[in-house]
Design an enzyme around this catalytic site. Structure first.
Site, PDB file in Angstrom:
ATOM      1  N   ARG A   1       0.980  -1.173  -0.179  1.00  0.00           N
ATOM      2  CA  ARG A   1      -0.610  -0.405   0.156  1.00  0.00           C
ATOM      3  C   ARG A   1       0.674   1.506  -0.447  1.00  0.00           C
ATOM      4  NH1 ARG A   1      -1.078   3.987   3.544  1.00  0.00           N
ATOM      5  NH2 ARG A   1      -0.239   3.398   4.834  1.00  0.00           N
ATOM      6  N   ALA A   2       0.747   1.913  -0.600  1.00  0.00           N
ATOM      7  CA  ALA A   2       1.154   3.845  -0.471  1.00  0.00           C
ATOM      8  C   ALA A   2      -0.273   4.390  -0.534  1.00  0.00           C
ATOM      9  CB  ALA A   2       1.218   4.104  -1.941  1.00  0.00           C
ATOM     10  N   SER A   3      -0.020   5.685   0.118  1.00  0.00           N
ATOM     11  CA  SER A   3      -0.809   6.647   0.509  1.00  0.00           C
ATOM     12  C   SER A   3      -1.527   7.087  -0.546  1.00  0.00           C
ATOM     13  CB  SER A   3      -0.691   7.685   1.579  1.00  0.00           C
ATOM     14  OG  SER A   3      -0.292   6.767   2.958  1.00  0.00           O
ATOM     15  N   THR A   4      -0.618   7.774  -1.894  1.00  0.00           N
ATOM     16  CA  THR A   4      -1.882   8.629  -2.937  1.00  0.00           C
ATOM     17  C   THR A   4      -1.721   7.964  -4.489  1.00  0.00           C
ATOM     18  OG1 THR A   4       0.414  10.244  -3.428  1.00  0.00           O
ATOM     19  CG2 THR A   4      -0.959  10.147  -1.059  1.00  0.00           C
TER      20      THR A   4
ATOM     21  N   GLN B   1       2.389   8.544  -5.426  1.00  0.00           N
ATOM     22  CA  GLN B   1       3.676   7.587  -4.550  1.00  0.00           C
ATOM     23  C   GLN B   1       3.807   5.571  -5.360  1.00  0.00           C
ATOM     24  OE1 GLN B   1       2.473   8.028  -0.713  1.00  0.00           O
ATOM     25  NE2 GLN B   1       3.647   9.724  -0.018  1.00  0.00           N
TER      26      GLN B   1
END
Length: 204
Positions: free
Chosen positions: A8-11, A14
Protein backbone atom coordinates in the site's frame (compact mmCIF):
# COMPACT_ATOMS: atom_id res chain seq x y z
CA UNK A 1 1.09 -22.25 3.24
CA UNK A 2 -0.35 -19.51 1.00
CA UNK A 3 1.49 -16.17 1.23
CA UNK A 4 -0.58 -13.08 0.39
CA UNK A 5 1.42 -9.86 0.06
CA UNK A 6 -0.30 -6.55 0.76
CA UNK A 7 1.41 -3.46 -0.68
CA UNK A 8 0.00 0.00 0.00
CA UNK A 9 0.96 3.59 -0.69
CA UNK A 10 -1.04 6.58 0.51
CA UNK A 11 -1.49 8.47 -2.76
CA UNK A 12 -1.57 7.89 -6.51
CA UNK A 13 1.72 9.79 -6.80
CA UNK A 14 3.48 7.24 -4.57
CA UNK A 15 4.63 3.84 -5.77
CA UNK A 16 2.71 1.13 -3.94
CA UNK A 17 4.87 -1.57 -5.56
CA UNK A 18 8.08 -0.11 -4.09
CA UNK A 19 8.37 -2.83 -1.43
CA UNK A 20 7.72 -5.74 -3.81
CA UNK A 21 11.38 -6.77 -4.16
CA UNK A 22 11.94 -6.72 -0.39
CA UNK A 23 8.84 -8.84 0.23
CA UNK A 24 9.81 -11.34 -2.49
CA UNK A 25 13.36 -11.60 -1.12
CA UNK A 26 12.06 -12.16 2.41
CA UNK A 27 9.67 -14.88 1.25
CA UNK A 28 12.43 -16.58 -0.74
CA UNK A 29 14.74 -16.52 2.29
CA UNK A 30 12.11 -18.67 4.04
CA UNK A 31 11.69 -20.97 1.02
CA UNK A 32 8.34 -19.41 0.15
CA UNK A 33 6.91 -17.63 -2.85
CA UNK A 34 4.30 -14.89 -2.85
CA UNK A 35 1.24 -16.59 -4.29
CA UNK A 36 -1.04 -13.52 -4.40
CA UNK A 37 -0.37 -9.80 -4.41
CA UNK A 38 -2.76 -7.03 -3.40
CA UNK A 39 -1.61 -3.58 -4.51
CA UNK A 40 -3.37 -0.29 -3.86
CA UNK A 41 -2.98 3.44 -3.33
CA UNK A 42 -5.11 4.39 -0.36
CA UNK A 43 -4.69 5.94 3.05
CA UNK A 44 -3.97 3.54 5.88
CA UNK A 45 -6.39 5.63 7.92
CA UNK A 46 -9.26 4.28 5.79
CA UNK A 47 -10.84 0.94 6.56
CA UNK A 48 -12.70 0.63 3.22
CA UNK A 49 -9.70 -0.30 1.07
CA UNK A 50 -10.84 -2.48 -1.87
CA UNK A 51 -7.67 -4.58 -2.20
CA UNK A 52 -7.40 -5.20 1.53
CA UNK A 53 -11.05 -6.26 1.60
CA UNK A 54 -10.42 -8.53 -1.40
CA UNK A 55 -7.48 -10.10 0.44
CA UNK A 56 -9.68 -10.82 3.44
CA UNK A 57 -12.33 -12.33 1.18
CA UNK A 58 -9.79 -14.57 -0.58
CA UNK A 59 -7.94 -15.65 2.58
CA UNK A 60 -8.10 -19.11 4.08
CA UNK A 61 -7.10 -20.37 7.52
CA UNK A 62 -3.32 -20.62 7.88
CA UNK A 63 -2.52 -18.12 5.11
CA UNK A 64 0.18 -15.51 5.70
CA UNK A 65 -0.58 -11.80 5.34
CA UNK A 66 2.84 -10.39 4.41
CA UNK A 67 3.51 -6.64 4.73
CA UNK A 68 6.57 -4.42 4.78
CA UNK A 69 5.51 -2.92 8.10
CA UNK A 70 2.40 -2.70 10.25
CA UNK A 71 1.76 0.90 9.17
CA UNK A 72 1.23 -0.40 5.60
CA UNK A 73 -1.64 -2.41 7.03
CA UNK A 74 -3.12 0.16 9.39
CA UNK A 75 -3.05 3.76 10.55
CA UNK A 76 -6.60 3.31 11.77
CA UNK A 77 -8.28 4.67 14.89
CA UNK A 78 -8.41 2.06 17.65
CA UNK A 79 -12.04 1.00 17.02
CA UNK A 80 -11.49 0.47 13.29
CA UNK A 81 -8.20 -1.32 13.92
CA UNK A 82 -9.84 -3.68 16.38
CA UNK A 83 -12.51 -4.53 13.80
CA UNK A 84 -9.89 -5.12 11.12
CA UNK A 85 -7.76 -7.22 13.46
CA UNK A 86 -10.82 -9.26 14.43
CA UNK A 87 -11.55 -9.91 10.73
CA UNK A 88 -7.93 -10.98 10.18
CA UNK A 89 -8.05 -13.30 13.19
CA UNK A 90 -11.43 -14.72 12.14
CA UNK A 91 -9.93 -15.70 8.81
CA UNK A 92 -7.04 -17.44 10.56
CA UNK A 93 -4.48 -15.19 8.86
CA UNK A 94 -0.99 -14.84 10.29
CA UNK A 95 0.41 -11.29 10.05
CA UNK A 96 4.09 -11.25 9.07
CA UNK A 97 5.83 -7.86 8.87
CA UNK A 98 9.40 -7.44 7.65
CA UNK A 99 10.23 -4.97 10.43
CA UNK A 100 8.73 -7.15 13.20
CA UNK A 101 11.08 -10.12 13.81
CA UNK A 102 8.73 -11.79 16.30
CA UNK A 103 6.22 -12.21 13.46
CA UNK A 104 8.65 -14.09 11.22
CA UNK A 105 7.81 -17.40 12.87
CA UNK A 106 4.50 -17.18 11.02
CA UNK A 107 6.18 -17.90 7.68
CA UNK A 108 8.77 -20.33 8.98
CA UNK A 109 8.64 -24.12 8.99
CA UNK A 110 10.17 -24.29 12.46
CA UNK A 111 7.82 -25.35 15.23
CA UNK A 112 8.74 -25.33 18.89
CA UNK A 113 6.84 -26.82 21.78
CA UNK A 114 3.29 -25.63 22.51
CA UNK A 115 4.33 -23.40 25.42
CA UNK A 116 7.03 -21.64 23.35
CA UNK A 117 4.65 -21.16 20.43
CA UNK A 118 1.98 -19.67 22.68
CA UNK A 119 4.47 -17.35 24.36
CA UNK A 120 5.87 -16.13 21.03
CA UNK A 121 2.34 -15.73 19.70
CA UNK A 122 1.33 -13.62 22.69
CA UNK A 123 4.44 -11.43 22.44
CA UNK A 124 3.95 -10.96 18.71
CA UNK A 125 0.28 -10.04 19.16
CA UNK A 126 1.22 -7.43 21.75
CA UNK A 127 3.89 -5.93 19.48
CA UNK A 128 1.50 -5.82 16.50
CA UNK A 129 -0.98 -3.89 18.65
CA UNK A 130 1.76 -1.53 19.83
CA UNK A 131 3.01 -0.84 16.31
CA UNK A 132 -0.52 -0.22 15.06
CA UNK A 133 -1.00 2.32 17.85
CA UNK A 134 2.32 4.00 17.00
CA UNK A 135 1.36 4.14 13.31
CA UNK A 136 -1.92 5.87 14.17
CA UNK A 137 -0.21 8.33 16.53
CA UNK A 138 2.35 9.19 13.85
CA UNK A 139 -0.45 9.81 11.36
CA UNK A 140 -2.32 12.09 13.76
CA UNK A 141 0.82 14.05 14.67
CA UNK A 142 1.70 14.64 11.03
CA UNK A 143 -1.83 15.84 10.30
CA UNK A 144 -1.70 18.13 13.33
CA UNK A 145 1.67 19.62 12.31
CA UNK A 146 0.39 20.15 8.78
CA UNK A 147 -2.72 21.94 10.06
CA UNK A 148 -0.62 24.10 12.40
CA UNK A 149 1.68 25.04 9.52
CA UNK A 150 -1.28 26.06 7.36
CA UNK A 151 -2.85 28.07 10.20
CA UNK A 152 0.43 29.89 10.81
CA UNK A 153 0.86 30.66 7.10
CA UNK A 154 -2.71 31.93 6.91
CA UNK A 155 -2.18 34.16 9.96
CA UNK A 156 0.93 35.62 8.32
CA UNK A 157 -0.87 36.06 5.02
CA UNK A 158 1.46 33.62 3.28
CA UNK A 159 -0.92 30.75 2.61
CA UNK A 160 -2.65 30.94 -0.72
CA UNK A 161 -3.38 27.27 -1.24
CA UNK A 162 -2.31 25.51 -4.39
CA UNK A 163 -2.16 27.87 -7.37
CA UNK A 164 -4.66 27.05 -10.11
CA UNK A 165 -3.07 25.95 -13.38
CA UNK A 166 -5.61 27.37 -15.83
CA UNK A 167 -4.09 25.68 -18.87
CA UNK A 168 -4.04 22.28 -17.18
CA UNK A 169 -7.60 22.77 -15.93
CA UNK A 170 -8.75 23.60 -19.47
CA UNK A 171 -6.88 20.64 -20.98
CA UNK A 172 -8.33 18.16 -18.49
CA UNK A 173 -11.83 19.56 -18.96
CA UNK A 174 -11.54 19.17 -22.75
CA UNK A 175 -10.26 15.60 -22.47
CA UNK A 176 -13.04 14.60 -20.08
CA UNK A 177 -15.68 16.16 -22.30
CA UNK A 178 -14.19 14.24 -25.23
CA UNK A 179 -15.04 11.06 -23.35
CA UNK A 180 -11.63 9.97 -22.11
CA UNK A 181 -11.42 8.04 -18.87
CA UNK A 182 -9.64 9.21 -15.72
CA UNK A 183 -6.35 7.39 -16.35
CA UNK A 184 -6.27 8.23 -20.05
CA UNK A 185 -6.92 11.88 -19.25
CA UNK A 186 -4.13 11.90 -16.66
CA UNK A 187 -1.75 10.32 -19.17
CA UNK A 188 -2.57 12.81 -21.94
CA UNK A 189 -2.50 15.80 -19.58
CA UNK A 190 0.69 14.58 -17.88
CA UNK A 191 -0.75 14.85 -14.38
CA UNK A 192 -1.97 12.58 -11.61
CA UNK A 193 -5.35 10.88 -11.57
CA UNK A 194 -6.00 12.70 -8.28
CA UNK A 195 -5.78 16.03 -10.14
CA UNK A 196 -8.14 14.75 -12.83
CA UNK A 197 -10.66 13.59 -10.23
CA UNK A 198 -10.51 16.93 -8.41
CA UNK A 199 -11.17 18.89 -11.60
CA UNK A 200 -13.86 16.47 -12.73
CA UNK A 201 -15.69 16.86 -9.44
CA UNK A 202 -15.42 20.66 -9.68
CA UNK A 203 -17.08 20.80 -13.10
CA UNK A 204 -19.85 18.29 -12.48
Amino acid sequence: MFVRAYLRASTIEQDASRARAALEQFAASHDRVIAAEYLENASGARVDRPELLRLLKDARKGDVLLVESIDRLSRLPVEDWQRLKAAIDAKGLRIVALDLPTSHQGISDTRGDEFTNRMLGAINSMLVEMMAAIARKDYEQRRERQAQGIDKAKAEGKYKGRPVDADLHKRITELLKAGLGIRATARHADCSTTTVLRIRDAIT
